[in-house]
Design a protein around this motif. Sequence first.
Motif, mmCIF file in Angstrom:
data_model
loop_
_atom_site.group_PDB
_atom_site.id
_atom_site.type_symbol
_atom_site.label_atom_id
_atom_site.label_comp_id
_atom_site.label_asym_id
_atom_site.label_seq_id
_atom_site.Cartn_x
_atom_site.Cartn_y
_atom_site.Cartn_z
ATOM 1 N N VAL A 161 0.922 -1.083 -0.451
ATOM 2 C CA VAL A 161 -0.042 0.472 0.012
ATOM 3 C C VAL A 161 1.111 1.298 0.401
ATOM 4 C CG1 VAL A 161 -2.256 -0.974 0.789
ATOM 5 C CG2 VAL A 161 -0.815 0.133 2.467
ATOM 6 N N PRO A 162 0.831 2.332 -0.605
ATOM 7 C CA PRO A 162 1.206 3.518 -1.080
ATOM 8 C C PRO A 162 1.355 4.068 1.048
ATOM 9 C CG PRO A 162 -0.225 3.461 -2.104
ATOM 10 C CD PRO A 162 -0.623 2.702 -0.962
ATOM 11 N N ILE B 259 4.175 -1.016 3.191
ATOM 12 C CA ILE B 259 3.936 0.144 2.807
ATOM 13 C C ILE B 259 5.261 1.007 2.807
ATOM 14 C CG2 ILE B 259 3.422 2.441 4.669
ATOM 15 C CD1 ILE B 259 2.500 0.443 6.552
ATOM 16 N N VAL B 260 4.799 2.218 1.686
ATOM 17 C CA VAL B 260 5.518 2.489 0.358
ATOM 18 C C VAL B 260 6.061 3.804 0.914
ATOM 19 C CG1 VAL B 260 5.844 3.783 -2.250
ATOM 20 C CG2 VAL B 260 5.118 1.253 -1.304
ATOM 21 N N THR B 261 5.311 4.844 1.440
ATOM 22 C CA THR B 261 5.622 5.950 2.416
ATOM 23 C C THR B 261 5.857 5.889 3.576
ATOM 24 O OG1 THR B 261 3.796 7.205 2.149
ATOM 25 C CG2 THR B 261 4.712 7.100 0.040
ATOM 26 N N ASP B 262 6.558 7.064 4.414
ATOM 27 C CA ASP B 262 6.535 7.584 5.486
ATOM 28 C C ASP B 262 5.689 8.039 6.033
ATOM 29 O OD1 ASP B 262 6.576 9.837 4.696
ATOM 30 O OD2 ASP B 262 9.337 10.696 4.981
ATOM 31 N N GLY B 263 4.624 8.340 6.055
ATOM 32 C CA GLY B 263 3.397 9.681 6.020
ATOM 33 C C GLY B 263 3.891 10.550 6.607
ATOM 34 N N VAL C 244 5.010 -6.029 8.475
ATOM 35 C CA VAL C 244 5.545 -4.390 8.069
ATOM 36 C C VAL C 244 6.228 -4.852 7.955
ATOM 37 C CG1 VAL C 244 4.104 -2.416 8.565
ATOM 38 C CG2 VAL C 244 3.158 -4.355 9.954
ATOM 39 N N ILE C 245 6.472 -4.009 6.924
ATOM 40 C CA ILE C 245 7.395 -3.244 6.077
ATOM 41 C C ILE C 245 7.603 -2.323 5.260
ATOM 42 C CG2 ILE C 245 9.496 -3.752 3.738
ATOM 43 C CD1 ILE C 245 7.843 -6.774 3.937
ATOM 44 N N PHE C 246 8.553 -1.247 5.816
ATOM 45 C CA PHE C 246 8.856 -0.088 5.227
ATOM 46 C C PHE C 246 9.736 0.179 4.425
ATOM 47 C CE2 PHE C 246 6.867 -0.211 9.992
ATOM 48 C CZ PHE C 246 5.730 0.805 10.346
ATOM 49 N N THR D 260 -3.603 -5.129 -2.695
ATOM 50 C CA THR D 260 -3.202 -3.892 -2.880
ATOM 51 C C THR D 260 -4.816 -2.910 -3.011
ATOM 52 O OG1 THR D 260 -1.842 -2.326 -3.648
ATOM 53 C CG2 THR D 260 -3.135 -3.520 -5.115
ATOM 54 N N MET D 261 -4.392 -1.842 -2.670
ATOM 55 C CA MET D 261 -5.113 -0.408 -3.280
ATOM 56 C C MET D 261 -5.884 -0.329 -4.997
ATOM 57 S SD MET D 261 -5.735 0.808 -0.471
ATOM 58 C CE MET D 261 -7.141 1.936 -0.580
ATOM 59 N N ASP D 262 -7.116 0.317 -5.492
ATOM 60 C CA ASP D 262 -7.031 0.183 -6.468
ATOM 61 C C ASP D 262 -6.584 1.760 -7.595
ATOM 62 O OD1 ASP D 262 -8.620 0.849 -8.808
ATOM 63 O OD2 ASP D 262 -10.749 0.476 -8.587
ATOM 64 N N PRO D 263 -5.668 1.378 -8.454
ATOM 65 C CA PRO D 263 -4.760 2.691 -8.662
ATOM 66 C C PRO D 263 -5.911 3.045 -9.398
ATOM 67 C CG PRO D 263 -4.625 0.744 -9.816
ATOM 68 C CD PRO D 263 -5.410 -0.163 -8.747
#
Length: 161
Positions: free
Chosen positions: A50-51, A78-82, A116-118, A150-153
């Motif tokens: 997920v983003p 999780i791709v970004t740090d938020g 959980v992978i960041f 995953t989320m719908d792009p």
Amino acid sequence: MERFGGMWVCSNKTSVGIGYTYNKTDGLRPPQPHPSWIWNAETKTWNAPVPHPDDMEIGMGGTVAKLVAEGAEVTSLIVTDGGRASNPFGWTEQRMAEVRRAEALRAAAVLGVKDVIFLGHPDGAVEDTAEGRGQVVKIIREFQPDILVTMDPFRRYIRQQ
């Protein structure tokens, strides 16, 4: 692969969306029945790239909890740090990213997520590059999940129309 407003589920057998289907002709349609292979005993490992922190929990938290309760192992990527999330406290991006990471870990523990992978990319700065895709592919290949969810792009583009 069809476009779905909730999430995409992919396996080596097929793909299906879980959630409301949207297209310009039919508008919003309710969820379609799940194929039996999604919930069978052979689909034990799931990966959820997920983003942002909280995307998995908000977009598919109930599904993740159900899967874990039925014996599945779920890994979150999780791709970004938020760090650029809604921030009513006036925190720095670094502080916000730390808080979002801690929240994601607590939520994963509640849902029963195994790992959980960041990737830690700056929030709002991710580009579609070979390097970025390579990082996600490397994790997927390492874990070799039976199912990828995953989320719908296209979701953000649907809201803008």
